[in-house]
Every structure is written in C-alpha cells, then in structure tokens.
Design a protein around this motif. Structure first.
Motif, PDB file in Angstrom:
ATOM      1  N   TYR A 342       0.855  -1.191   0.000  1.00 39.62           N
ATOM      2  CA  TYR A 342       0.000   0.000   0.000  1.00 39.62           C
ATOM      3  C   TYR A 342       0.896   1.248   0.000  1.00 39.62           C
ATOM      4  CZ  TYR A 342      -3.207  -3.561   1.804  1.00 39.62           C
ATOM      5  OH  TYR A 342      -3.948  -4.702   1.985  1.00 39.62           O
ATOM      6  N   PRO A 343       1.518   1.585  -1.106  1.00 42.52           N
ATOM      7  CA  PRO A 343       2.462   2.713  -1.109  1.00 42.52           C
ATOM      8  C   PRO A 343       1.805   4.064  -0.872  1.00 42.52           C
ATOM      9  CG  PRO A 343       2.096   1.909  -3.342  1.00 42.52           C
ATOM     10  CD  PRO A 343       1.429   0.934  -2.437  1.00 42.52           C
ATOM     11  N   LYS A 344       0.523   4.202  -1.196  1.00 42.87           N
ATOM     12  CA  LYS A 344      -0.150   5.490  -1.002  1.00 42.87           C
ATOM     13  C   LYS A 344      -0.863   5.572   0.341  1.00 42.87           C
ATOM     14  CE  LYS A 344      -0.892   6.262  -5.943  1.00 42.87           C
ATOM     15  NZ  LYS A 344       0.155   7.299  -5.984  1.00 42.87           N
ATOM     16  N   LEU A 345      -1.395   4.463   0.811  1.00 41.62           N
ATOM     17  CA  LEU A 345      -2.118   4.467   2.082  1.00 41.62           C
ATOM     18  C   LEU A 345      -1.186   4.405   3.287  1.00 41.62           C
ATOM     19  CD1 LEU A 345      -5.200   2.123   1.514  1.00 41.62           C
ATOM     20  CD2 LEU A 345      -5.174   4.599   1.724  1.00 41.62           C
ATOM     21  N   ALA A 346      -0.056   3.733   3.157  1.00 45.41           N
ATOM     22  CA  ALA A 346       0.825   3.498   4.307  1.00 45.41           C
ATOM     23  C   ALA A 346       1.291   4.787   4.976  1.00 45.41           C
ATOM     24  CB  ALA A 346       2.022   2.649   3.885  1.00 45.41           C
ATOM     25  N   PRO A 347       1.760   5.829   4.233  1.00 46.31           N
ATOM     26  CA  PRO A 347       2.200   7.059   4.926  1.00 46.31           C
ATOM     27  C   PRO A 347       1.085   7.720   5.729  1.00 46.31           C
ATOM     28  CG  PRO A 347       2.985   7.023   2.663  1.00 46.31           C
ATOM     29  CD  PRO A 347       2.015   5.908   2.779  1.00 46.31           C
ATOM     30  N   VAL A 348      -0.137   7.719   5.182  1.00 51.58           N
ATOM     31  CA  VAL A 348      -1.265   8.312   5.904  1.00 51.58           C
ATOM     32  C   VAL A 348      -1.591   7.494   7.147  1.00 51.58           C
ATOM     33  CG1 VAL A 348      -3.660   9.068   5.711  1.00 51.58           C
ATOM     34  CG2 VAL A 348      -2.160   9.169   3.711  1.00 51.58           C
ATOM     35  N   ALA A 349      -1.616   6.174   6.992  1.00 47.24           N
ATOM     36  CA  ALA A 349      -1.965   5.303   8.115  1.00 47.24           C
ATOM     37  C   ALA A 349      -0.946   5.398   9.246  1.00 47.24           C
ATOM     38  CB  ALA A 349      -2.084   3.860   7.633  1.00 47.24           C
ATOM     39  N   LEU A 350       0.333   5.467   8.901  1.00 48.16           N
ATOM     40  CA  LEU A 350       1.366   5.550   9.936  1.00 48.16           C
ATOM     41  C   LEU A 350       1.229   6.822  10.763  1.00 48.16           C
ATOM     42  CD1 LEU A 350       4.459   4.196   7.968  1.00 48.16           C
ATOM     43  CD2 LEU A 350       3.270   3.087   9.849  1.00 48.16           C
ATOM     44  N   ASP A 351       0.820   7.904  10.128  1.00 54.08           N
ATOM     45  CA  ASP A 351       0.626   9.153  10.868  1.00 54.08           C
ATOM     46  C   ASP A 351      -0.622   9.109  11.745  1.00 54.08           C
ATOM     47  OD1 ASP A 351       2.888  10.342  10.015  1.00 54.08           O
ATOM     48  OD2 ASP A 351       1.955  11.745   8.628  1.00 54.08           O
ATOM     49  N   LEU A 352      -1.704   8.540  11.226  1.00 54.70           N
ATOM     50  CA  LEU A 352      -2.965   8.568  11.963  1.00 54.70           C
ATOM     51  C   LEU A 352      -2.968   7.600  13.143  1.00 54.70           C
ATOM     52  CD1 LEU A 352      -5.578   8.835   9.067  1.00 54.70           C
ATOM     53  CD2 LEU A 352      -4.842  10.616  10.636  1.00 54.70           C
ATOM     54  N   VAL A 353      -2.505   6.382  12.940  1.00 58.56           N
ATOM     55  CA  VAL A 353      -2.569   5.392  14.022  1.00 58.56           C
ATOM     56  C   VAL A 353      -1.508   5.640  15.094  1.00 58.56           C
ATOM     57  CG1 VAL A 353      -3.545   3.661  12.498  1.00 58.56           C
ATOM     58  CG2 VAL A 353      -1.071   3.746  12.836  1.00 58.56           C
ATOM     59  N   SER A 354      -0.511   6.456  14.808  1.00 63.63           N
ATOM     60  CA  SER A 354       0.508   6.762  15.816  1.00 63.63           C
ATOM     61  C   SER A 354       0.124   7.942  16.697  1.00 63.63           C
ATOM     62  CB  SER A 354       1.845   7.054  15.138  1.00 63.63           C
ATOM     63  OG  SER A 354       1.734   8.171  14.270  1.00 63.63           O
ATOM     64  N   ALA A 355      -0.960   8.637  16.373  1.00 61.74           N
ATOM     65  CA  ALA A 355      -1.416   9.759  17.199  1.00 61.74           C
ATOM     66  C   ALA A 355      -2.045   9.240  18.485  1.00 61.74           C
ATOM     67  CB  ALA A 355      -2.422  10.605  16.416  1.00 61.74           C
ATOM     68  N   PRO A 356      -1.830   9.922  19.620  1.00 59.10           N
ATOM     69  CA  PRO A 356      -2.413   9.455  20.892  1.00 59.10           C
ATOM     70  C   PRO A 356      -3.908   9.722  20.956  1.00 59.10           C
ATOM     71  CG  PRO A 356      -1.260  11.526  21.214  1.00 59.10           C
ATOM     72  CD  PRO A 356      -0.993  11.117  19.792  1.00 59.10           C
ATOM     73  N   ALA A 357      -4.592   8.975  21.808  1.00 55.61           N
ATOM     74  CA  ALA A 357      -6.038   9.114  21.933  1.00 55.61           C
ATOM     75  C   ALA A 357      -6.446  10.369  22.678  1.00 55.61           C
ATOM     76  CB  ALA A 357      -6.621   7.883  22.631  1.00 55.61           C
ATOM     77  N   SER A 358      -5.616  10.867  23.580  1.00 50.78           N
ATOM     78  CA  SER A 358      -5.946  12.065  24.353  1.00 50.78           C
ATOM     79  C   SER A 358      -4.657  12.749  24.781  1.00 50.78           C
ATOM     80  CB  SER A 358      -6.804  11.718  25.579  1.00 50.78           C
ATOM     81  OG  SER A 358      -6.033  10.998  26.525  1.00 50.78           O
ATOM     82  N   GLN A 359      -4.827  13.917  25.394  1.00 45.30           N
ATOM     83  CA  GLN A 359      -3.686  14.683  25.890  1.00 45.30           C
ATOM     84  C   GLN A 359      -3.472  14.500  27.387  1.00 45.30           C
ATOM     85  OE1 GLN A 359      -6.307  16.380  24.166  1.00 45.30           O
ATOM     86  NE2 GLN A 359      -5.303  16.037  22.204  1.00 45.30           N
ATOM     87  N   ALA A 360      -4.131  13.516  27.981  1.00 44.66           N
ATOM     88  CA  ALA A 360      -4.060  13.349  29.438  1.00 44.66           C
ATOM     89  C   ALA A 360      -2.648  13.011  29.896  1.00 44.66           C
ATOM     90  CB  ALA A 360      -5.035  12.261  29.893  1.00 44.66           C
ATOM     91  N   PHE A 361      -1.951  12.149  29.155  1.00 45.93           N
ATOM     92  CA  PHE A 361      -0.606  11.760  29.577  1.00 45.93           C
ATOM     93  C   PHE A 361       0.350  12.945  29.537  1.00 45.93           C
ATOM     94  CE2 PHE A 361       3.645   9.994  28.736  1.00 45.93           C
ATOM     95  CZ  PHE A 361       3.769   9.163  29.834  1.00 45.93           C
ATOM     96  N   VAL A 362       0.208  13.790  28.522  1.00 50.75           N
ATOM     97  CA  VAL A 362       1.060  14.986  28.436  1.00 50.75           C
ATOM     98  C   VAL A 362       0.785  15.918  29.610  1.00 50.75           C
ATOM     99  CG1 VAL A 362       1.668  16.957  26.995  1.00 50.75           C
ATOM    100  CG2 VAL A 362       1.118  14.777  25.934  1.00 50.75           C
TER     101      VAL A 362
END
Length: 399
Positions: A342-362
C-alpha cells in the motif's frame, strides 16, 4: 491580657494571608482554564484545508459523566454514599475494625481525580457485608436496602465509562481506538435495562452532543480524523464496515484520499512541472497543432484518473484484506510491513494510528514537572528532565 491578644494577632494574620494566597491561586488557575477553553489558534488556512482544535477526549468523557451526576437521582444517592464514607473514615475505631475484618477501608472520592467516585461506590459494594456488620456493632446508620440496590445499578452503568477512561488516558492508546470506545459506550447505554432510565437518557444525550464532532458527519464541527484513524487500524476497521456506519466511513475515506494526495510529493511536483511548461509554451504551438494539444490534454486527464484509481484500488484491497484476514500484529507493525503493498495508504496510516487518543498523559507530565520544580526540592542536584524521566518510568525501572 494585652500580651495574649498580641500573640493571637500574628497567628490570625498568618491564617488570613494563607487563605488569601490560596484564593488567589484558585482564581489564577480558573482564569487560565477559561483562557484555554476560549483559545483560538492562529493556524494557516489556505481556503481548502482548515486546522481545527480537537479537545481532549478523556476530559470530554468526564464532562459527560459530570452532566449525568447532576441528575437528582444520582446526585442524592452519591451524596448519601459520600456521607457514609466520611463518617466511617472519620472514626478510627470503624477504620481499624474494617481493616481487621476484611483488610480494606473505604475510599473517598475527589472532584479532580477521574473515576474516583466510581471507585468509592465500587468499594462500598465490595465490603458491604463487613461494613454493615461494623456499623451495627458501633451503632451507626447504614444505607437503606433500596439505596444499595440503586448503588449496584449505578456501578454497573458507570463501569464501562471507567474502563474506557483508563484506556483513553493511557499514553499507549492510539487515536484509532476513540471511535470504537464511544460507539461501545453508546451501545452499552442503548442495551441497558429500564432501571435508571432517566439517568441513561441524560448520559446518552450528553455523550452524543459532546462527541458529535467525532461521531456525526452532519455536525458543523465534525472532524473525520478519529474516524480515518479507526478505518486504517486493521484491528478495529470492521467497526466502520457495518451498514449504520456508512456516512462515517465515507467521511473517513474522503479524508484518507485527500491526505494521500498531499502525501504524494512526486505527483504534486509533476503536476507543478506540467503546469509550468503549459504556461510557458507559446500560444502559436497550440494554434498550429490544436488536435495534438487536445490529445495531450486527454492523456493528462487519463493519467490523473489512473492515479486516483490506484488509490481507490489500494483502499478496496485493504478493506477486503481486513474483512477476510486476521491480524495479530500492532497497527504500526502492520503498515510498516506493508508499505510496498500500500504505497499510497501506508504514509497516511502511519501518521494517523501513531497519534495518541488524548492529551491526558502529556498533562500528567506537566503536573509532575510542576511538583518537582515547585521550590520544595531545591537541594536536588539532578536536572528536571532526568527527574521527570525517572518519575514517569518508575514502574519499568522497578521491574
């Protein structure tokens, strides 16, 4: 007499000074929170892609629970339970008897600590038998039988919220888990029996209103990023494949396609070069070879269509693989191992799924920094960064 008055005056002045200092700190904290709530970020806007602020999802979930706790039935029941806990915790004899009998004591709730009210109610139910025995021996009042039944129903109602709050405030939870958590809570409220129906309606209404920007594509504040992250997470992507999620899935797919077009610099640079060459070409060439020029325009449109078709092909292939396959690997590992597929989907997916669910830990890190740099530990020679690192990773270091 005058000497005793002179000794009491400094003490009263010191108490008043401390009280005024506390009031001023609370006022400054409240004003900072009000400024943060009304803060508007001055982010670039090119007319097509607008940046908007996404609130902390764990905080928003707690606001939903606070709306429900203001309901008269829940507020009265929690107030009675809180008074009972305060009376037992205040008595050293009752505390010692509880610890001797079951090895546990009651838990007090705190308005600024998440899930503390749920923990207080759950502990009451855990030690109900021992607590009633201790209260009977000491001649203290306990809750009514009807109150205990209502307490059990309330704990069952709030337990999924407590579980998902712990999940969303974790530093290891991905943004892709937000939509599944919210849909699971909504399904939990819809499937709950008629007991406590008014409170369920309040919770359901508050949940839908506060998270309309995530779950409702018709909302003016709708943001498709959490839905897109859910779509590109193979472990939860099937949630958006159901018929009732068609609108949310389409919004997520549209965002993924737009992001994939931005993440392809080669196509963008080629389009820029073609546009530049077309602008610089003499008009006489187009006039002399107008049939050839029209054919070149057709080829260019077919090329752009092929780029779009390849992206749609990747999306269809991914959805088919997710539907028929079982993946035990983490989302990041899934996309890293399939970048060639998935050469076109992979860069988008890596950015989206690596984002945290909330800012509570920060925010917890900032709180730790504030405690470690409050002036109470000035003799510590190590730097603040090292101390915060040791504090946050204490469990890992002990293991």
């Amino acid at each position: 007499m005058d000497q005793s008055l002179n000794q009491e005056v400094p003490e009263m002045a010191q108490i008043n000074f401390g009280w005024n200092q506390s009031r001023r700190r609370q006022t400054r904290r409240r004003r900072r929170l009000e400024r943060l709530e009304t803060l508007e970020l001055d982010l670039p806007d090119d007319g097509e892609h607008k940046f908007q602020r996404m609130p902390c999802l764990a905080h928003t979930l707690q606001l939903t629970l606070k709306d429900a706790m203001k309901h008269p039935n829940a507020e009265l029941l929690i107030s009675r339970a809180r008074k009972l806990v305060h009376a037992v915790r205040k008595s050293s004899v009752a505390n010692e008897a509880m610890i001797k009998m079951c090895g546990k004591t009651l838990v007090r709730d705190c308005t600024t600590r998440w899930n503390s009210t749920f923990d207080m109610l759950r502990r009451l139910l855990e030690v109900r038998t021992e607590l009633n025995q201790v209260l009977e021996e000491l001649g203290m009042d306990t809750l009514l039988t009807s109150d205990w039944t209502k307490l059990e129903n309330l704990v069952k109602l709030l337990e999924p919220f407590a579980i998902h709050t712990d999940q969303l405030q974790s530093d290891s939870q991905s943004l892709s888990q937000v939509v599944p958590c919210l849909l699971n809570l909504e399904a939990h409220l819809l499937s709950t029996t008629a007991a406590g129906k008014p409170l369920i309606q309040v919770l359901l209404k508050s949940l839908r209103e506060r998270f309309a920007a995530i779950l409702s594509p018709d909302s003016p504040q709708f943001d498709a990023i959490p839905a897109a992250a859910c779509l590109l997470d193979p472990s939860v992507s099937l949630i958006l494949q159901t018929p009732d999620m068609v609108a949310l899935r389409r919004a997520a797919q549209s965002l993924v396609q737009n992001l994939a077009a931005q993440y392809n610099p080669a196509t963008a640079s080629q389009a820029h070069v073609i546009a530049t060459e077309t602008a610089n070409s003499p008009a006489t060439v187009l006039q002399k070879f107008r049939f050839l020029a029209s054919r070149m325009e057709v080829n260019e449109s077919l090329s752009n269509q092929a780029e779009t078709n390849s992206l749609l092909t990747e999306m269809k292939r991914y959805l088919k693989d997710v539907t028929h396959g079982v993946f035990n690997e983490a989302p990041l590992q899934f996309w890293k191992s399939r970048e060639a597929v998935y050469p076109k989907l992979a860069p988008v997916a890596l950015d989206l799924v690596s984002a945290p669910a909330s800012q509570a830990f920060v925010e917890r890190i900032f709180s730790v920094c504030g405690l470690l740099s409050s002036g109470l530990r000035n003799r510590t020679t190590t730097c603040l960064e090292q101390r915060v690192f040791l504090k946050i990773n204490k469990k890992l270091l002990l293991d």
